[in-house]
Design an enzyme around this catalytic site. Structure first.
Site, PDB file in Angstrom:
ATOM      1  N   ASN A  70      -3.131  -6.711  -1.795  1.00 31.30           N
ATOM      2  CA  ASN A  70      -2.803  -5.872  -2.874  1.00 31.30           C
ATOM      3  C   ASN A  70      -1.805  -6.040  -3.666  1.00 31.30           C
ATOM      4  O   ASN A  70      -1.226  -5.690  -4.643  1.00 31.30           O
ATOM      5  CB  ASN A  70      -3.243  -4.366  -2.605  1.00 31.30           C
ATOM      6  N   ALA A  99       0.812  -1.333   0.060  1.00 35.24           N
ATOM      7  CA  ALA A  99      -0.023  -0.130  -0.109  1.00 35.24           C
ATOM      8  C   ALA A  99       0.893   1.114   0.141  1.00 35.24           C
ATOM      9  O   ALA A  99       0.415   2.364   0.159  1.00 35.24           O
ATOM     10  CB  ALA A  99      -0.919  -0.031   1.250  1.00 35.24           C
ATOM     11  N   ASP A 158       7.294  -8.299   3.470  1.00 33.27           N
ATOM     12  CA  ASP A 158       7.303  -9.251   2.200  1.00 33.27           C
ATOM     13  C   ASP A 158       6.235 -10.399   2.274  1.00 33.27           C
ATOM     14  O   ASP A 158       6.623 -11.428   3.053  1.00 33.27           O
ATOM     15  CB  ASP A 158       8.962  -9.982   2.111  1.00 33.27           C
ATOM     16  N   SER A 216      -6.990  -9.371 -11.448  1.00 32.90           N
ATOM     17  CA  SER A 216      -6.996  -8.721 -12.800  1.00 32.90           C
ATOM     18  C   SER A 216      -7.649  -9.151 -13.877  1.00 32.90           C
ATOM     19  O   SER A 216      -8.125 -10.288 -14.068  1.00 32.90           O
ATOM     20  CB  SER A 216      -5.433  -8.641 -13.240  1.00 32.90           C
ATOM     21  N   LYS A 255      -2.914 -14.334 -10.811  1.00 33.47           N
ATOM     22  CA  LYS A 255      -4.369 -13.537 -10.691  1.00 33.47           C
ATOM     23  C   LYS A 255      -5.543 -14.510 -10.993  1.00 33.47           C
ATOM     24  O   LYS A 255      -6.553 -14.317 -10.126  1.00 33.47           O
ATOM     25  CB  LYS A 255      -4.149 -12.456 -11.707  1.00 33.47           C
ATOM     26  N   ILE A 290      -5.207   0.029 -15.303  1.00 28.92           N
ATOM     27  CA  ILE A 290      -5.127   1.147 -14.400  1.00 28.92           C
ATOM     28  C   ILE A 290      -3.795   2.218 -14.452  1.00 28.92           C
ATOM     29  O   ILE A 290      -2.744   1.584 -14.501  1.00 28.92           O
ATOM     30  CB  ILE A 290      -5.422   0.944 -12.815  1.00 28.92           C
ATOM     31  N   TYR A 335       1.851 -13.819 -14.681  1.00 31.49           N
ATOM     32  CA  TYR A 335       1.063 -13.069 -13.810  1.00 31.49           C
ATOM     33  C   TYR A 335      -0.471 -13.567 -13.859  1.00 31.49           C
ATOM     34  O   TYR A 335      -1.033 -13.280 -13.242  1.00 31.49           O
ATOM     35  CB  TYR A 335       1.044 -11.627 -14.760  1.00 31.49           C
TER      36      TYR A 335
HETATM   37  P1  NAP Z   1       2.691  -0.949  -7.758  1.00 30.64           P
HETATM   38  O1  NAP Z   1       2.200   0.677  -8.212  1.00 30.64           O
HETATM   39  O2  NAP Z   1       3.893  -1.404  -8.441  1.00 30.64           O
HETATM   40  O3  NAP Z   1       2.502  -1.143  -6.250  1.00 30.64           O
HETATM   41  C1  NAP Z   1       2.718  -2.302  -5.841  1.00 30.64           C
HETATM   42  C2  NAP Z   1       3.241  -2.202  -4.407  1.00 30.64           C
HETATM   43  O4  NAP Z   1       3.492  -3.504  -3.715  1.00 30.64           O
HETATM   44  C3  NAP Z   1       4.776  -1.404  -4.362  1.00 30.64           C
HETATM   45  O5  NAP Z   1       4.762  -0.464  -3.160  1.00 30.64           O
HETATM   46  C4  NAP Z   1       5.590  -2.557  -4.026  1.00 30.64           C
HETATM   47  O6  NAP Z   1       6.934  -2.014  -3.504  1.00 30.64           O
HETATM   48  C5  NAP Z   1       4.833  -3.723  -3.299  1.00 30.64           C
HETATM   49  N1  NAP Z   1       5.458  -4.877  -3.086  1.00 30.64           N
HETATM   50  C6  NAP Z   1       5.996  -5.530  -4.183  1.00 30.64           C
HETATM   51  N2  NAP Z   1       6.472  -6.788  -3.793  1.00 30.64           N
HETATM   52  C7  NAP Z   1       5.875  -6.871  -2.637  1.00 30.64           C
HETATM   53  C8  NAP Z   1       6.158  -7.926  -1.492  1.00 30.64           C
HETATM   54  N3  NAP Z   1       6.798  -8.997  -1.719  1.00 30.64           N
HETATM   55  N4  NAP Z   1       5.443  -7.696  -0.387  1.00 30.64           N
HETATM   56  C9  NAP Z   1       5.104  -6.730  -0.237  1.00 30.64           C
HETATM   57  N5  NAP Z   1       4.770  -5.418  -1.143  1.00 30.64           N
HETATM   58  C10 NAP Z   1       5.385  -5.699  -2.218  1.00 30.64           C
HETATM   59  O7  NAP Z   1       1.289  -1.650  -8.299  1.00 30.64           O
HETATM   60  P2  NAP Z   1      -0.172  -1.169  -8.708  1.00 30.64           P
HETATM   61  O8  NAP Z   1      -0.291  -0.987 -10.136  1.00 30.64           O
HETATM   62  O9  NAP Z   1      -0.624  -0.147  -7.861  1.00 30.64           O
HETATM   63  O10 NAP Z   1      -0.774  -2.767  -8.504  1.00 30.64           O
HETATM   64  C11 NAP Z   1      -1.441  -3.045  -7.128  1.00 30.64           C
HETATM   65  C12 NAP Z   1      -2.051  -4.245  -7.395  1.00 30.64           C
HETATM   66  O11 NAP Z   1      -3.056  -4.311  -8.499  1.00 30.64           O
HETATM   67  C13 NAP Z   1      -1.256  -5.475  -7.801  1.00 30.64           C
HETATM   68  O12 NAP Z   1      -1.744  -6.695  -7.424  1.00 30.64           O
HETATM   69  C14 NAP Z   1      -1.546  -5.574  -9.375  1.00 30.64           C
HETATM   70  O13 NAP Z   1      -1.167  -6.854  -9.821  1.00 30.64           O
HETATM   71  C15 NAP Z   1      -2.928  -5.161  -9.403  1.00 30.64           C
HETATM   72  N6  NAP Z   1      -3.369  -4.654 -10.666  1.00 30.64           N
HETATM   73  C16 NAP Z   1      -2.762  -3.619 -11.320  1.00 30.64           C
HETATM   74  C17 NAP Z   1      -3.263  -3.060 -12.506  1.00 30.64           C
HETATM   75  C18 NAP Z   1      -2.863  -1.770 -13.277  1.00 30.64           C
HETATM   76  O14 NAP Z   1      -3.115  -1.661 -14.431  1.00 30.64           O
HETATM   77  N7  NAP Z   1      -1.983  -1.105 -12.668  1.00 30.64           N
HETATM   78  C19 NAP Z   1      -4.286  -3.731 -13.139  1.00 30.64           C
HETATM   79  C20 NAP Z   1      -4.785  -5.141 -12.674  1.00 30.64           C
HETATM   80  C21 NAP Z   1      -4.410  -5.440 -11.523  1.00 30.64           C
HETATM   81  P3  NAP Z   1       8.097  -1.959  -4.660  1.00 30.64           P
HETATM   82  O15 NAP Z   1       7.606  -0.655  -5.446  1.00 30.64           O
HETATM   83  O16 NAP Z   1       9.157  -1.604  -3.693  1.00 30.64           O
HETATM   84  O17 NAP Z   1       8.549  -3.107  -5.510  1.00 30.64           O
END
Ligand code: NAP
Length: 246
Positions: free
Chosen positions: A89, A13, A62, A141, A158, A187, A154
């Site tokens: 998330n 988050a 983690d 997703s 999901k 997104i 991925y």
């Molecule tokens: P994001 O901006 O990359 O944020 C993800 C966060 O999770 C980052 O702060 C990341 O830290 C952290 N993270 C990574 N590995 C982790 C771990 N092992 N334990 C705890 N935290 C961890 O991604 P987002 O776009 O907001 O996506 C959030 C969720 O929505 C994800 O599950 C993604 O698959 C899903 N989603 C996103 C989209 C889209 O279009 N953006 C679409 C469908 C689904 P670091 O940055 O340090 O790695």
């Protein structure tokens, strides 16, 4: 104030969709733990949340590490008293065509996106079952339903989350635990920012509403599921994708 006094732990988050969920839940009166691998940004986000007048803390987590997860859940309940809402998330991508996909990229994505959610659910349910109340919301997703070239790891992770969600809904309904998923389409976040304009324009052609979604489009669905208004909803998926998949 739809979530007044509720205690929520949101993984990943520190930024993006998770941060938007955290801010939205705080606005509805929930106390929030920002649980993320990136402690520096988690602390920044947590300070922003606390300025809304709710309790907030940053926790280094983690999700793929069972010891870490068990420790964070214990620390959370000691600090907040109860665990009412878990949002799975945290997620990563390691894209590549299947024939070229390295086993380590498959494992990294499955370990964080799917096993990480399993571990968080397992530890959270121990607490929620005793409380006879809990809401678990997992961020899946659109590609779980459509597939996506270059994302075998991925999209499998999901899709796995949907099976996990429905199973938890069946196993723990009698303990007052609801489990649902939100499946976002495209997104605008750091995860998608690095795609070229060409790829983005091509993707927009497949979205009937013609625009990409915002983190707030996703967080409003998550907040609805966490609220009392959604108490009779479990084992479901809300699609937030501008009509990309229906
Ligand atoms: P994001 O901006 O990359 O944020 C993800 C966060 O999770 C980052 O702060 C990341 O830290 C952290 N993270 C990574 N590995 C982790 C771990 N092992 N334990 C705890 N935290 C961890 O991604 P987002 O776009 O907001 O996506 C959030 C969720 O929505 C994800 O599950 C993604 O698959 C899903 N989603 C996103 C989209 C889209 O279009 N953006 C679409 C469908 C689904 P670091 O940055 O340090 O790695």
């Amino acid at each position: 104030m739809r979530l007044e006094g509720k205690n929520a732990l949101i993984t990943g988050a520190a930024q993006g969709i998770g941060k938007s969920i955290a801010l939205g839940m705080a606005q509805e009166g929930a106390n929030i733990a920002i649980a993320d691998v990136n402690m520096e940004s988690a602390q920044e986000t947590s300070l922003e949340i606390a300025s809304k007048g709710v309790k907030s803390t940053a926790m280094k987590l983690d999700v793929s590490n069972h010891e870490d997860v068990a420790h964070v859940m214990k620390a959370f309940t000691e600090e907040f008293g109860s665990l009412d809402i878990l949002v799975n998330n945290a997620g990563i991508t390691r894209d590549g065509l299947l024939m070229r996909m390295k086993e380590e990229d498959w494992d990294a994505v499955l370990n964080i996106n799917l096993k990480g959610s399993f571990l968080c659910c397992k530890e959270a349910i121990r607490i929620m079952a005793k409380q006879r109340y809990g809401k678990i919301i997992s961020i899946s997703s659109v590609v779980a339903f459509m597939g996506n070239a270059g994302q075998a790891n991925y999209s499998s992770s999901k899709a796995g989350l949907i099976g996990l969600t429905k199973t938890i809904a069946k196993e723990y309904a009698s303990r007052g635990i609801r489990a649902n998923a939100v499946a976002p389409g495209f997104i605008q976040t750091a995860m998608t920012d690095n795609l070229s304009d060409e790829v983005k324009d091509e993707m927009k052609k497949n979205i009937p509403l013609g625009v990409f979604g915002t983190p707030e489009d996703v967080s409003s669905a998550v907040i609805f599921l966490a609220s009392k208004e959604a108490d009779y909803i479990t084992g479901q998926v809300i699609h937030v994708n501008g009509g990309m998949y229906m």
